[in-house]
Design a protein around this motif. Sequence first.
Motif, PDB file in Angstrom:
ATOM      1  N   LEU A 143       0.865  -1.176   0.000  1.00 41.28           N
ATOM      2  CA  LEU A 143       0.000   0.000   0.000  1.00 41.28           C
ATOM      3  C   LEU A 143       0.904   1.230   0.000  1.00 41.28           C
ATOM      4  CD1 LEU A 143      -2.710   1.590   0.547  1.00 41.28           C
ATOM      5  CD2 LEU A 143      -2.235   1.231   2.985  1.00 41.28           C
ATOM      6  N   TYR A 144       0.682   2.148  -0.950  1.00 40.57           N
ATOM      7  CA  TYR A 144       1.455   3.383  -1.032  1.00 40.57           C
ATOM      8  C   TYR A 144       0.573   4.541  -0.549  1.00 40.57           C
ATOM      9  CZ  TYR A 144       5.138   0.955  -3.575  1.00 40.57           C
ATOM     10  OH  TYR A 144       6.162   0.100  -3.921  1.00 40.57           O
ATOM     11  N   VAL A 145       1.049   5.270   0.463  1.00 37.97           N
ATOM     12  CA  VAL A 145       0.266   6.335   1.094  1.00 37.97           C
ATOM     13  C   VAL A 145       1.004   7.663   0.942  1.00 37.97           C
ATOM     14  CG1 VAL A 145      -0.833   7.140   3.222  1.00 37.97           C
ATOM     15  CG2 VAL A 145      -0.603   4.675   2.783  1.00 37.97           C
ATOM     16  N   THR A 146       0.314   8.679   0.405  1.00 40.54           N
ATOM     17  CA  THR A 146       0.928  10.004   0.289  1.00 40.54           C
ATOM     18  C   THR A 146       0.740  10.777   1.590  1.00 40.54           C
ATOM     19  OG1 THR A 146      -1.137  10.855  -0.698  1.00 40.54           O
ATOM     20  CG2 THR A 146       0.619  10.182  -2.204  1.00 40.54           C
ATOM     21  N   ASN A 147       1.828  11.380   2.062  1.00 38.62           N
ATOM     22  CA  ASN A 147       1.800  12.188   3.274  1.00 38.62           C
ATOM     23  C   ASN A 147       2.028  13.644   2.872  1.00 38.62           C
ATOM     24  OD1 ASN A 147       1.727   9.756   5.009  1.00 38.62           O
ATOM     25  ND2 ASN A 147       3.837   9.482   4.310  1.00 38.62           N
ATOM     26  N   ALA A 148       0.936  14.413   2.818  1.00 42.73           N
ATOM     27  CA  ALA A 148       0.978  15.748   2.225  1.00 42.73           C
ATOM     28  C   ALA A 148       1.855  16.730   2.984  1.00 42.73           C
ATOM     29  CB  ALA A 148      -0.440  16.298   2.108  1.00 42.73           C
ATOM     30  N   ALA A 149       1.902  16.628   4.300  1.00 40.10           N
ATOM     31  CA  ALA A 149       2.600  17.656   5.078  1.00 40.10           C
ATOM     32  C   ALA A 149       4.104  17.456   5.152  1.00 40.10           C
ATOM     33  CB  ALA A 149       2.013  17.724   6.485  1.00 40.10           C
ATOM     34  N   ASP A 150       4.596  16.254   4.959  1.00 34.79           N
ATOM     35  CA  ASP A 150       6.047  16.066   5.039  1.00 34.79           C
ATOM     36  C   ASP A 150       6.670  15.614   3.713  1.00 34.79           C
ATOM     37  OD1 ASP A 150       5.501  13.350   4.874  1.00 34.79           O
ATOM     38  OD2 ASP A 150       5.868  12.961   6.990  1.00 34.79           O
ATOM     39  N   GLY A 151       5.900  15.692   2.632  1.00 27.32           N
ATOM     40  CA  GLY A 151       6.450  15.421   1.312  1.00 27.32           C
ATOM     41  C   GLY A 151       6.993  14.020   1.134  1.00 27.32           C
TER      42      GLY A 151
END
Length: 365
Positions: A143-151
């Motif tokens: 599962l690939y999860v994007t973390n918007a606040a830490d890039g």
Amino acid sequence: MHTSPSGRNPRSSVRSRVRLARRAAAVASPVLAAAAVAALVPAAEASAADGVRQCRSFMYVTNSADDTVSAVDTATGRVVDTVAVGADPRGVTSAPDGRRVYVANRGGDSVSVLDTRTNTVVDTVPVGEFPTEGAVLPNGRRLYVTNAADGSVSVVDTRTNTVVDTITTGLGTLPQGVAASPDGRRVYVADGADDTVSVISTATNTVTAVVQGVNGAEDLLVSPDGRRVYVTAPGDDSVVVIDARRLVVRDTVPLGLNPDDLALSPKGGKLYVSLDAADSADPGRVAVIDTWRARVETVITAGIGVNPEDIAFTADGSRVYLANAGSDSLSVISPYRDRVTSVITNGVGSEPHGLTDGGVRVCRR
């Protein structure tokens, strides 16, 4: 269809036994014939029901303001379950076999793992800061999860529910939308702050290419044949089409209104785009794009709620669901007539946001 260990349909097998019993017993007397058949019919019903899998299709909806996920039975349009998850749930995606649903909790820096057979949270995975969206590989193992606040992008092993890698190098500063290619070799990440789409090799978990010039890149998906990547570009109110082989912008489809999310028909011929007017006096719209001609075919207005967010097809492709965050409702669209056929309000949580793209087919015994 349920079959016996020998591979025969139990209903057919019992019918044959009933016919043989009727013929044999009729020679003796009609009373014996009736008795023989009566003795076998209950056995037929029991055998046919024993161990049969029952499958139903659901749409899972994240309710960002009340920290829950709603499960909607797409056959009836009814909310059948509500599950508490982490804070401010946003993106939601499912495993290919439909047994797990993964919820990105933006306010909790975590991913909730739901067992769809019981609709319970079976695990919580800590990830990066402000997780927004997730994509499961076609084999279901990552599962690939994007973390918007830490890039960053967290890579989760779905068998152990642990983060096994974190990708930071080569990404933009605000990763949001994420999608996997049909062959599982690539993961695409949209970054609105840098107007880019990053390409991740799943073999090495490294960024191998970056496509420039996607103004405000927010959400994306990949065509069934893997040749195109469709990206919403709210910076210039358009959808951008990327050639996945050459990794260049192939087409731009102007929409005239802020695009948010996308849903592609099973055969890839029609693309549905939610358009957010960001005004309670002016509800949103859904644009329908002919992907072969790269142009808007029609715009749906009637029945669309306020502040539409995610849009997704059901598992069988017969309906399109739209989450209306500003009116706490779901619009159900017929892709055959391109109009809203119903609006679901009863049981929907506060500020519905994310939807499981393609729905979820859940089978239970």
